[in-house]
Scaffold this motif. Sequence first.
Motif, mmCIF file in Angstrom:
data_model
loop_
_atom_site.group_PDB
_atom_site.id
_atom_site.type_symbol
_atom_site.label_atom_id
_atom_site.label_comp_id
_atom_site.label_asym_id
_atom_site.label_seq_id
_atom_site.Cartn_x
_atom_site.Cartn_y
_atom_site.Cartn_z
ATOM 1 N N ARG A 4 49.305 49.221 42.972
ATOM 2 C CA ARG A 4 49.251 48.209 41.934
ATOM 3 C C ARG A 4 48.061 47.346 41.822
ATOM 4 O O ARG A 4 47.806 46.450 40.867
ATOM 5 C CB ARG A 4 50.327 47.261 42.404
ATOM 6 C CG ARG A 4 51.842 47.628 42.341
ATOM 7 C CD ARG A 4 52.820 46.646 42.215
ATOM 8 N NE ARG A 4 54.374 47.072 42.437
ATOM 9 C CZ ARG A 4 54.924 48.091 41.498
ATOM 10 N NH1 ARG A 4 54.321 48.289 40.694
ATOM 11 N NH2 ARG A 4 56.164 48.317 42.116
ATOM 12 N N ARG A 5 47.370 47.438 42.835
ATOM 13 C CA ARG A 5 45.833 46.771 42.949
ATOM 14 C C ARG A 5 44.929 47.487 41.789
ATOM 15 O O ARG A 5 44.029 46.793 41.358
ATOM 16 C CB ARG A 5 44.976 46.774 44.136
ATOM 17 C CG ARG A 5 46.025 45.913 45.296
ATOM 18 C CD ARG A 5 45.350 45.571 46.618
ATOM 19 N NE ARG A 5 43.902 45.065 46.199
ATOM 20 C CZ ARG A 5 42.947 45.230 46.931
ATOM 21 N NH1 ARG A 5 42.933 45.992 47.559
ATOM 22 N NH2 ARG A 5 41.763 44.589 46.402
ATOM 23 N N VAL A 6 45.227 48.834 41.543
ATOM 24 C CA VAL A 6 44.493 49.438 40.579
ATOM 25 C C VAL A 6 44.960 49.694 39.376
ATOM 26 O O VAL A 6 44.641 49.770 38.007
ATOM 27 C CB VAL A 6 44.115 51.102 40.864
ATOM 28 C CG1 VAL A 6 43.224 50.689 42.284
ATOM 29 C CG2 VAL A 6 45.325 51.855 41.090
ATOM 30 N N PRO A 57 43.945 42.138 42.095
ATOM 31 C CA PRO A 57 43.515 43.424 41.623
ATOM 32 C C PRO A 57 42.090 43.727 41.979
ATOM 33 O O PRO A 57 41.277 42.868 42.564
ATOM 34 C CB PRO A 57 43.666 43.270 40.028
ATOM 35 C CG PRO A 57 43.529 41.745 39.922
ATOM 36 C CD PRO A 57 44.130 41.292 41.101
ATOM 37 N N VAL A 58 41.888 45.114 42.195
ATOM 38 C CA VAL A 58 40.421 45.494 42.700
ATOM 39 C C VAL A 58 39.232 44.847 41.780
ATOM 40 O O VAL A 58 38.316 44.444 42.386
ATOM 41 C CB VAL A 58 40.436 47.046 42.471
ATOM 42 C CG1 VAL A 58 39.094 47.549 43.207
ATOM 43 C CG2 VAL A 58 41.685 47.591 43.567
ATOM 44 N N THR A 59 39.466 45.109 40.320
ATOM 45 C CA THR A 59 38.502 44.320 39.630
ATOM 46 C C THR A 59 39.252 43.448 38.767
ATOM 47 O O THR A 59 40.204 43.248 38.670
ATOM 48 C CB THR A 59 37.756 45.326 38.584
ATOM 49 O OG1 THR A 59 38.932 46.437 38.230
ATOM 50 C CG2 THR A 59 36.810 46.228 39.448
ATOM 51 N N ASP A 60 38.213 42.181 38.388
ATOM 52 C CA ASP A 60 38.528 40.984 37.872
ATOM 53 C C ASP A 60 39.887 40.240 38.475
ATOM 54 O O ASP A 60 40.750 40.090 37.819
ATOM 55 C CB ASP A 60 39.051 41.298 36.309
ATOM 56 C CG ASP A 60 38.148 42.052 35.436
ATOM 57 O OD1 ASP A 60 36.765 41.952 35.815
ATOM 58 O OD2 ASP A 60 38.244 42.938 34.691
ATOM 59 N N ARG A 61 39.234 39.907 39.846
ATOM 60 C CA ARG A 61 40.485 39.024 40.467
ATOM 61 C C ARG A 61 40.389 37.592 39.908
ATOM 62 O O ARG A 61 39.413 36.860 40.074
ATOM 63 C CB ARG A 61 40.076 39.237 41.955
ATOM 64 C CG ARG A 61 40.713 38.523 42.718
ATOM 65 C CD ARG A 61 40.635 38.944 44.168
ATOM 66 N NE ARG A 61 40.802 37.658 44.924
ATOM 67 C CZ ARG A 61 40.803 37.884 46.362
ATOM 68 N NH1 ARG A 61 40.602 39.103 46.805
ATOM 69 N NH2 ARG A 61 40.796 37.066 47.275
#
Lengths: 257, 294, 93
Positions: A202-204, C71-75
């Motif tokens: 979900r993080r990606v 999220p990995v990018t644009d947190r």
Amino acid sequence: MITAGIDLGAKFVKVLFLKDDEVLARTQERAGFEPAEAAKRAFAAALSESGLTENDLDAICATGAGRQVSPFTRESITEVGAAARGTTYLHPSVRTVIDVGGEEGRAVKCGDTGKVEDFAVNEQCAAGAGSFTETIARALEVPLEEFGKLSLKSTKTIPMNAQCAVFAESEVVSLMHAKTPKEDISRAVHDAIASRIISMVRRVGISNEVALIGGVAYNPGFVDALERGMETKVVVPEHPEYVGALGAALTARERSK
Amino acid sequence: MAEDKKEFWRWKEYNWHDDTKDWKSAETITAGVDVGSVSSQAVIMLDGELYAYSNMRTGSDSPDSARKAMDWALEGTGLTLEGIHFIVGTGYGRVNVPFSNRAITEIACHARGGNMMYGNTVRTILDMGGQDCKAILCDERGKVSNFLMNDKCAAGTGRGMEVFADLLAVPIEEVGELSLDVEEEPPPVSSTCVVFAKSEATSLLRDGWSKKRVLAAYCSAMALRVVGLLERIGVEKDFAITGGIAKNSGVVIRLERQLGLKALQSKYDTQIAGALGAALFAKTLVEKKRKQAV
Amino acid sequence: MKANYGYMDGSGEYYITIDTDPCNDCADHPCVSACPVGMFEIIVDDYDDEVAAIKEENRKKVKYDCAPCKPVTDRPPLPCVKACPADAITHSW
Ligand code: SF4
Ligand code: SF4
């Protein structure tokens, strides 16, 4: 053009030879303490399987945690890059690749050319990797292959409290003492590891089709837990453990063009 | 054979009481019971002084373990449960101490107990228990100012050490000394995860490492790990270590070396810190209650 | 008091820190409703302060529970941190 991909994973070294769209050889060896030696053995086995000599190979590329120690080549690509490249080659509509090995789990989001857009890794904790199921299967004295299938027979969801492979082992032992059916324990274990992998996915972000690669993809209990948890189908390519090596072989080909 | 496989990680249970003291002449009798996931302790205090205690394995049932620890501490004293004025329960099973008057977290109890055991100059208390590790900063009254706990991961806990003792078939009490009996300090085991460290150890043994050397490498990895935890709260002098692993010289000495700080010694048994703190809280609480009653 | 909830495992360090002194002065504790997972609860701690804490059942998996917010990018800013008027909440990762 004939190229080779060598995937030096934590547990196994895999070698794959590729000619156009045809795989000429797939071999693997236990990595042990001398991954470079294991790579040489797997490579020699691939040569004899394909009937080729080293000179027939136009390019070689390595991947995996041990790629720096790879013999034969200095070319290399990260595990994440190889996973994305190999998977999208086999299944072009896949945009999210989940790669679960014995010692780590990864989620990769990729673009339509197999280019990595985003990724998350969980390593160094057995609770989020394949070792978790191995440890528990051993504690239950069930062979690993059966352990995964057992989970499909379960009808009951029981929670696992421990978030650590070591503590989970004791928890499983007490579940056994409490006469909890093995299939329910198996499902609890697979659900637990899947939920950790899913939170990483979900993080990606999940977009379009999702694929699962790596040795754990052979475990139907885990695939089922992933699908239930994400509420989406998961594609498992043929020879899921060789997808990284395939990605490396493809990279070797592209780089030498 | 499975039946006569020795359990190398088992430690001995014990109880103690002070014969020179007489509870009949005490004004306030309080007790603390610390029900941990691995071991349980009960401490009885007479007017704020240590009188009796016990330390035993926690069974599968928390209320029962609390009861047993308490009974064992009372053993031979002539005192009964009813004779105790206030009891505080602590530890992970604290809400399951049926005969307690209040539950207080083990963090607060450890700080309070540590303050008595080591004197009020102690600022950092590290507690390495069977299934967790706690790092506490406290003030001169034993009040917590910063704390963290790690009970998710077996690395850096007694459990991790037990796994190693079992793997190497070494009694847990001997791990520390054996690990110090090496000519030269090996590099620490590189994996933090106990599961991976175990396979690393297996391969080291296969490479011809002696058990002692493997133990040294693990004790040092464990010390390193705990230093990482301590850094998060910031170590201040004076520093003390409690809990089961305080008895493991192999970890303690390496930890002191890495921190560049000596741990304080105490005349008390380091494993009873939580229960002792609970008994001290009990004293304050009963006195407060009496004042309110007047 | 700085209360650190979370853990450290082989993969890293995951702690949510609550500074209980400013937290005790906060009347509405908006963090409780701000967290989409419902990880916060209000407790009376050992020193009789009324403060926010991370629920027991979440403490050993904060890394996973907080994943949707990270999220990995644009947190984006974390909902809990943004909601707290006293700046009492910090995350270690
Ligand atoms: S939580 Fe358990 S499985 Fe994860 S790193 Fe720690 S010991 Fe290993
Ligand atoms: S980051 Fe999100 S999920 Fe985590 S505590 Fe804050 S609001 Fe809750």
